[in-house]
Design a protein around this motif. Structure first.
Motif, short mmCIF file in Angstrom:
data_model
loop_
_atom_site.label_atom_id
_atom_site.label_comp_id
_atom_site.label_asym_id
_atom_site.label_seq_id
_atom_site.Cartn_x
_atom_site.Cartn_y
_atom_site.Cartn_z
N SER A 28 -6.86 -2.19 2.40
CA SER A 28 -6.30 -2.59 1.12
C SER A 28 -5.55 -3.91 1.28
O SER A 28 -4.93 -4.16 2.32
CB SER A 28 -5.34 -1.51 0.60
OG SER A 28 -4.63 -1.97 -0.54
N SER A 77 -6.44 -8.26 3.82
CA SER A 77 -6.13 -6.84 3.91
C SER A 77 -4.92 -6.63 4.80
O SER A 77 -4.82 -7.23 5.89
CB SER A 77 -7.33 -6.05 4.44
OG SER A 77 -8.36 -6.05 3.50
N TYR A 110 -8.22 0.63 -2.68
CA TYR A 110 -8.68 0.91 -1.34
C TYR A 110 -10.19 0.70 -1.29
O TYR A 110 -10.89 1.12 -2.21
CB TYR A 110 -8.44 2.37 -0.97
CG TYR A 110 -7.01 2.80 -0.74
CD1 TYR A 110 -6.73 4.10 -0.35
CD2 TYR A 110 -5.95 1.93 -0.89
CE1 TYR A 110 -5.44 4.53 -0.13
CE2 TYR A 110 -4.65 2.35 -0.68
CZ TYR A 110 -4.40 3.65 -0.29
OH TYR A 110 -3.11 4.07 -0.09
N GLY A 164 0.80 -1.21 0.00
CA GLY A 164 0.00 0.00 0.00
C GLY A 164 0.83 1.26 0.00
O GLY A 164 1.85 1.35 0.68
#
Lengths: 116, 111
Positions: free
Chosen positions: B93, B30, B99, A102
């Motif tokens: 995410s 996630s 997202y 991320g």
């Protein structure tokens, strides 16, 4: 850096008209996102580009919506023909390759679209 | 697919008090959880994030905690100030570009 730049900031148009929203990502960023924000549905991802190539357009609501990224510094989101239910705030965001797991997405100020 | 629930939808606190916003997620894959602050007329801005290999992270008056077993994470703001008034969004995410955002919490700090 000026951050992500979007234009126009506000757009009012009549049903059936074509609308084009513009975005300039942060220099050096290779990923670009278009989001739509409404009270009912929150923040929704419409389309994602990586290195100017559309990777995921599963969020694009209908064929009336199209997006392009002709080069690393410019993207457009077009709605043709526009409908009142397209009224929303549209955000562009960009990010860059970094840590796995991320990366921060940098959002522009948004375009508030009103379709009458 | 991933689903993120966020509570409360609105929160009013007195200046100087603490505020807590909670989110739950459904996808055990996630591994990245950012929090965004959105002020009126502006785009969301990242204020803090946490990765799944960490249980807590602090940045001055802001902290985030993550409970992977329970699949929930929380934002804590201490010593709230009027400028903290905004809408806060959590997101989850799986480490890709995508997202999934929560529905947002409107925080009002009363002077």
């Amino acid at each position: 850096d000026a951050g992500v730049i979007q234009s126009p900031r506000h757009e009012v148009t009549e049903m059936g008209q074509e609308v084009t929203l513009r975005c300039k990502p942060i220099s050096g960023h290779n990923s670009l996102f278009w989001y739509r924000q409404t009270m009912m549905r929150g923040l929704e991802l419409l389309i994602y580009f990586n290195n100017n190539v559309p990777i995921d357009d599963s969020g694009m609501p209908e064929d009336r919506f199209s997006a392009k990224m002709p080069n690393a510094s410019f993207s457009t989101l077009k709605i043709q023909p526009s409908e009142p239910r397209d009224s929303a705030v549209y955000f562009c965001a960009s990010t860059f390759p970094g840590l796995a797991g991320g990366n921060e997405q940098f959002f522009g100020p948004g375009t508030r679209l009103t379709v009458l | 697919g991933e689903n993120v629930e966020q509570h409360p939808s609105t929160l009013s606190v007195q200046e100087g008090d603490s505020a807590v916003i909670k989110c739950t997620y459904s996808d055990s894959a996630s591994n990245y959880f950012p929090w965004y602050k959105q002020e009126l007329g502006k785009g969301p801005q990242l204020i803090i994030d946490i990765r799944s290999n960490v249980g807590e992270k602090k940045d001055q008056r802001i902290a985030v905690t993550l409970n992977k077993t329970a699949k929930h994470f929380s934002l804590h703001i201490t010593e709230t100030q009027p400028e903290d008034s905004a809408v806060y969004f959590c997101a989850a995410s799986t480490g890709t570009y995508k997202y999934i955002f929560g529905t947002g919490t409107r925080l009002k700090v009363l002077a």
